[in-house]
Design an enzyme around this catalytic site. Structure first.
Site: not given
Ligand code: G3P
Length: 228
Positions: A86
């Site tokens: 990533k």
């Molecule tokens: O993989 C990371 C992405 O899903 C971020 O998620 O919940 O931190 O906005 P969040």
């Protein structure tokens, strides 16, 4: 739509890998920071748990393109095939994506908040672009609409880049992405449970068990077949 689990918690990964049709695990530095400890061994445990055939997405921590590339090589060397690196949608990220993709690395361009970023990531050769749906919705933007635009742009580009939608707070957001043609979504353990859970399923299952017991007592269908 294929589903990936967005966590590094080993108990959750074991459970969902055993019971749910997940095709891999995604992590990021924040997710890994929640686990702490020997994080390299932890990543190896995740790989061992899901097996060699499922996808494991691990994010670089470097911000300069040459260092990102060195880190990407180390990540894939450690975790083997079906490991996706990533890389955030920054200028250095675009250069690292272009150079690593040309060398055969699978790159997931992450922290994608606009359709134009997704367009650039696809042109750089990314295997996936990861739009942050809830983070867009949380600031009053149209997260699903943005993903719909990305899907149209990627389809018109003729590139093989797929959308790996991320950052979900609700099962409804996941469904809306599926409806606009998203190929893959990564979701938290809670959202994954909510995709399956339904109270009427629970009451139906309870009703089936009660009706069976009323007619046949404690005998199971398996016992009745075997004892025939
Ligand atoms: O993989 C990371 C992405 O899903 C971020 O998620 O919940 O931190 O906005 P969040």
């Amino acid at each position: 739509m294929r589903l990936i689990l967005d966590t590094a918690n080993l108990a959750d990964i074991r459970y969902f890998n055993d019971y749910f049709p997940i095709c891999g695990v995604t992590t990021n530095p924040t997710i890994l920071s929640r686990e702490g400890g020997d994080i390299v061994s932890h990543l190896e445990k995740i790989r061992e748990m899901i097996g060699a055939d499922k996808e494991l997405h691990v994010q670089v921590t470097e911000t300069e393109y040459e260092r990102m590339e060195a880190e990407a090589e180390a990540i894939v060397s450690l975790l083997g095939k079906n490991t996706f690196v990533k890389i955030p949608a920054t200028p250095d990220g675009m250069r690292a994506t272009r150079e690593l993709s040309a060398r055969g690395f699978g790159i997931t361009v992450t922290a994608v908040l606009s359709a134009s970023q997704a367009m650039l990531a696809a042109e750089a050769g990314a295997a996936y672009v990861a739009p942050y749906v809830s983070r867009l919705e949380n600031i009053g933007a149209d997260g699903v609409g943005c993903v719909r635009d990305m899907a149209r742009i990627l389809a018109a580009s003729g590139r093989r880049t797929e959308i790996l939608a991320a950052s979900f707070k609700t099962a409804r957001e996941v469904l809306e992405c599926a409806l606009v043609g998203v190929q893959v979504a990564t979701v938290s353990s809670d959202v994954m449970k909510n995709l399956l859970r339904h109270t009427t399923t629970d009451t139906s299952v309870t009703g089936f068990a009660a009706d069976w017991k009323g007619a046949f007592g404690d005998s199971t269908l398996l016992e009745l077949i075997k004892n025939r």
